[in-house]
Design an enzyme around this catalytic site. Structure first.
Site, PDB file in Angstrom:
ATOM      1  N   LYS A 125      17.192   9.178   7.257  1.00 54.97           N
ATOM      2  CA  LYS A 125      17.591   8.175   6.256  1.00 54.97           C
ATOM      3  C   LYS A 125      18.949   8.530   5.654  1.00 54.97           C
ATOM      4  O   LYS A 125      19.751   7.641   5.345  1.00 54.97           O
ATOM      5  CB  LYS A 125      16.534   8.060   5.153  1.00 54.97           C
ATOM      6  CG  LYS A 125      15.164   7.528   5.632  1.00 54.97           C
ATOM      7  CD  LYS A 125      15.208   6.053   5.946  1.00 54.97           C
ATOM      8  CE  LYS A 125      13.808   5.485   6.163  1.00 54.97           C
ATOM      9  NZ  LYS A 125      13.829   4.060   6.547  1.00 54.97           N
TER      10      LYS A 125
ATOM     11  N   TYR B 133      14.762   9.094  -1.237  1.00 51.80           N
ATOM     12  CA  TYR B 133      15.106  10.513  -1.062  1.00 51.80           C
ATOM     13  C   TYR B 133      16.275  10.730  -0.100  1.00 51.80           C
ATOM     14  O   TYR B 133      16.511  11.858   0.340  1.00 51.80           O
ATOM     15  CB  TYR B 133      13.867  11.306  -0.607  1.00 51.80           C
ATOM     16  CG  TYR B 133      13.086  10.679   0.533  1.00 51.80           C
ATOM     17  CD1 TYR B 133      13.540  10.742   1.847  1.00 51.80           C
ATOM     18  CD2 TYR B 133      11.884  10.026   0.291  1.00 51.80           C
ATOM     19  CE1 TYR B 133      12.834  10.169   2.889  1.00 51.80           C
ATOM     20  CE2 TYR B 133      11.161   9.438   1.320  1.00 51.80           C
ATOM     21  CZ  TYR B 133      11.633   9.522   2.610  1.00 51.80           C
ATOM     22  OH  TYR B 133      10.930   8.952   3.648  1.00 51.80           O
TER      23      TYR B 133
ATOM     24  N   THR C 113       7.182  20.181  15.284  1.00 53.55           N
ATOM     25  CA  THR C 113       7.669  20.483  16.633  1.00 53.55           C
ATOM     26  C   THR C 113       9.028  19.798  16.811  1.00 53.55           C
ATOM     27  O   THR C 113       9.360  18.857  16.084  1.00 53.55           O
ATOM     28  CB  THR C 113       6.701  19.959  17.714  1.00 53.55           C
ATOM     29  OG1 THR C 113       6.671  18.528  17.634  1.00 53.55           O
ATOM     30  CG2 THR C 113       5.297  20.524  17.545  1.00 53.55           C
TER      31      THR C 113
HETATM   32  C1  HXC Z   1       3.083  16.342  12.738  1.00 50.06           C
HETATM   33  C2  HXC Z   1       3.330  14.697  14.294  1.00 50.06           C
HETATM   34  C3  HXC Z   1       2.550  13.801  13.521  1.00 50.06           C
HETATM   35  C4  HXC Z   1       2.027  14.287  12.281  1.00 50.06           C
HETATM   36  C5  HXC Z   1       3.155  12.768  15.321  1.00 50.06           C
HETATM   37  N1  HXC Z   1       3.675  14.006  15.380  1.00 50.06           N
HETATM   38  N2  HXC Z   1       2.469  12.624  14.180  1.00 50.06           N
HETATM   39  N3  HXC Z   1       3.598  15.946  13.899  1.00 50.06           N
HETATM   40  N4  HXC Z   1       2.330  15.552  11.928  1.00 50.06           N
HETATM   41  N5  HXC Z   1       1.289  13.522  11.490  1.00 50.06           N
HETATM   42  C6  HXC Z   1       4.449  14.569  16.483  1.00 50.06           C
HETATM   43  C7  HXC Z   1       3.579  14.650  17.726  1.00 50.06           C
HETATM   44  O1  HXC Z   1       2.817  15.841  17.719  1.00 50.06           O
HETATM   45  C8  HXC Z   1       4.621  14.639  18.832  1.00 50.06           C
HETATM   46  O2  HXC Z   1       5.226  15.903  19.007  1.00 50.06           O
HETATM   47  C9  HXC Z   1       5.705  13.734  18.256  1.00 50.06           C
HETATM   48  O3  HXC Z   1       5.516  13.693  16.826  1.00 50.06           O
HETATM   49  C10 HXC Z   1       5.616  12.313  18.793  1.00 50.06           C
HETATM   50  O4  HXC Z   1       4.333  11.814  18.498  1.00 50.06           O
HETATM   51  P1  HXC Z   1       3.742  10.516  19.214  1.00 50.06           P
HETATM   52  O5  HXC Z   1       2.482  10.186  18.545  1.00 50.06           O
HETATM   53  O6  HXC Z   1       3.720  10.723  20.705  1.00 50.06           O
HETATM   54  O7  HXC Z   1       4.895   9.450  18.938  1.00 50.06           O
HETATM   55  P2  HXC Z   1       4.846   7.898  18.891  1.00 50.06           P
HETATM   56  O8  HXC Z   1       3.594   7.350  19.538  1.00 50.06           O
HETATM   57  O9  HXC Z   1       6.149   7.417  19.379  1.00 50.06           O
HETATM   58  O10 HXC Z   1       4.698   7.573  17.310  1.00 50.06           O
HETATM   59  C11 HXC Z   1       5.775   7.719  16.433  1.00 50.06           C
HETATM   60  C12 HXC Z   1       5.318   8.216  15.070  1.00 50.06           C
HETATM   61  C13 HXC Z   1       4.181   7.350  14.513  1.00 50.06           C
HETATM   62  C14 HXC Z   1       6.539   8.207  14.144  1.00 50.06           C
HETATM   63  C15 HXC Z   1       4.829   9.640  15.219  1.00 50.06           C
HETATM   64  O11 HXC Z   1       3.761   7.855  13.281  1.00 50.06           O
HETATM   65  C16 HXC Z   1       4.559   5.910  14.385  1.00 50.06           C
HETATM   66  O12 HXC Z   1       4.542   5.164  15.355  1.00 50.06           O
HETATM   67  N6  HXC Z   1       4.955   5.477  13.184  1.00 50.06           N
HETATM   68  C17 HXC Z   1       5.455   4.077  12.942  1.00 50.06           C
HETATM   69  C18 HXC Z   1       5.038   3.551  11.621  1.00 50.06           C
HETATM   70  C19 HXC Z   1       5.333   4.461  10.449  1.00 50.06           C
HETATM   71  O13 HXC Z   1       5.460   5.659  10.570  1.00 50.06           O
HETATM   72  N7  HXC Z   1       5.382   3.878   9.262  1.00 50.06           N
HETATM   73  C20 HXC Z   1       5.675   4.627   8.048  1.00 50.06           C
HETATM   74  C21 HXC Z   1       7.019   4.349   7.620  1.00 50.06           C
HETATM   75  S1  HXC Z   1       7.120   4.725   5.896  1.00 50.06           S
HETATM   76  P3  HXC Z   1       4.724  16.940  20.170  1.00 50.06           P
HETATM   77  O14 HXC Z   1       5.638  18.103  20.050  1.00 50.06           O
HETATM   78  O15 HXC Z   1       3.292  17.279  19.848  1.00 50.06           O
HETATM   79  O16 HXC Z   1       4.867  16.195  21.460  1.00 50.06           O
HETATM   80  C22 HXC Z   1       8.713   5.135   5.590  1.00 50.06           C
HETATM   81  C23 HXC Z   1       9.207   5.175   4.181  1.00 50.06           C
HETATM   82  C24 HXC Z   1       8.404   5.943   3.248  1.00 50.06           C
HETATM   83  O17 HXC Z   1       9.467   5.365   6.467  1.00 50.06           O
HETATM   84  C25 HXC Z   1       8.678   5.757   1.792  1.00 50.06           C
HETATM   85  C26 HXC Z   1       7.410   5.366   1.081  1.00 50.06           C
HETATM   86  C27 HXC Z   1       7.328   5.660  -0.325  1.00 50.06           C
END
Ligand code: HXC
Length: 286
Positions: free
Chosen positions: A163, A148, A106
């Site tokens: 990134k 990436y 989305t």
């Molecule tokens: C699809 C998703 C989703 C998923 C959330 N969304 N999770 N869409 N698949 N799995 C969508 C939701 O539907 C919503 O859109 C929008 O994203 C916001 O979601 P919220 O849950 O309301 O957001 P929020 O509470 O602010 O959370 C943010 C987040 C969450 C990014 C979605 O995952 C988070 O807090 N992450 C922080 C920690 C993290 O991600 N760590 C990993 C980093 S690893 P709609 O349209 O429905 O409103 C990394 C490096 C990787 O970065 C390299 C490793 C090898």
């Protein structure tokens, strides 16, 4: 190479410092003499981090703040300076990421990750950098990118775009602010097991084993290895390094580090099913 004085007297801000790699980098900075401010959205997690670090609140300060909000970042930065009298380094570590087939993303999902990763890095870099320039002070910014960042990666479109932007920001500010004595560098970590990344990106043993096989070193990173690199780049041991991006990934990027490998092992429809399952699980945990 490091001593207990390597970062003596310096104050380092770590965004996303309440858990995972941010917390481990903060631990490293403390071990070589720095004090730290941990930034995170969740106060309870920051309190837990303080306990994990064995801190009493003198060398570890906690600041609930959403990096997406420029105003919150400005206010948080001012209150840190008021309290400590100085900030010498900022580590832009806060990140968000999840697997999603790009056709299912989305607009808000895309924006959310880009806001945390790219806008958040801009917010902290700009607030910190303009303070240093105004007061003619040196400083160091360390950004976290990904293996990436250069070639993108299937299924993590928002993170790949954000990134890549952070990498461009690093090179741009590395040049623009060098004459102010401000260094801006990035590190690109490969896989370092943390709860945040693993629960979202390496959700089962099969994927973990296949990922490991792609790594020339055949092992994941140790958090202390990343902390050591971060200490080096923030310290006075690396005064001539700026605008640089250092990979710390066991050679992963040379083999095309990304989640493209999933396409070789799974059918697209099965991947979509898995991604939807991960989304439901993370929403249920909220
Ligand atoms: C699809 C998703 C989703 C998923 C959330 N969304 N999770 N869409 N698949 N799995 C969508 C939701 O539907 C919503 O859109 C929008 O994203 C916001 O979601 P919220 O849950 O309301 O957001 P929020 O509470 O602010 O959370 C943010 C987040 C969450 C990014 C979605 O995952 C988070 O807090 N992450 C922080 C920690 C993290 O991600 N760590 C990993 C980093 S690893 P709609 O349209 O429905 O409103 C990394 C490096 C990787 O970065 C390299 C490793 C090898």
């Amino acid at each position: 190479m490091f001593s207990a004085e390597t970062l003596q007297g310096k104050h380092i801000v770590v965004t996303g410092g309440g858990s995972g790699l941010g917390l481990e980098m903060a631990r490293g900075f403390l071990s070589v003499g720095a004090s730290v401010s941990l930034i995170g959205r969740n106060r309870a997690r920051l309190e837990q981090a303080l306990k994990d670090l064995g801190g009493d609140g003198t060398r570890v300060l906690l600041h609930p703040c959403d990096v997406r909000s420029y105003e919150e970042v400005q206010n948080t930065f001012s209150s840190i300076v008021e309290h400590t009298g100085r900030v010498d380094g900022v580590v832009n570590n806060a990140a968000g990421n999840f697997y999603c087939a790009s056709e299912d993303l989305t607009s808000n999902g895309f924006r959310t990750v880009v806001d945390i990763v790219l806008q958040g890095t801009f917010n902290w870099s700009q607030v910190f950098g303009s303070y240093l320039i105004e007061h003619s002070l040196p400083g160091s910014i360390l950004n976290i990118v990904a293996t990436y960042s250069h070639f993108g990666s299937a299924f993590v479109l928002p993170s790949a775009c954000a990134k890549a932007g952070v990498h461009a920001l690093t090179q741009t500010l590395g040049v623009e602010w060098a004459h102010h004595g401000i260094r801006v560098n990035a590190v690109a970590p490969g896989p370092f097991p943390t709860e945040g990344a693993w629960s979202r990106l390496i959700p089962d043993e099969k994927i973990e084993q296949r990922y490991k096989r792609l790594l020339p070193t055949r092992r994941f990173g140790e958090k202390s290895e990343l902390a050591n690199l971060a200490i080096f780049l923030l310290s006075d041991l690396s005064p001539y390094i700026t605008g640089e991006c250092i990979y710390i990934d066991g050679g992963e990027h040379l083999r095309g580090g990304s989640f493209n490998f999933l396409l070789e092992y799974f059918e697209p429809e099965d991947l979509k099913k898995m991604f939807r399952g991960l989304k439901s699980k993370s929403q249920a945990q909220k």
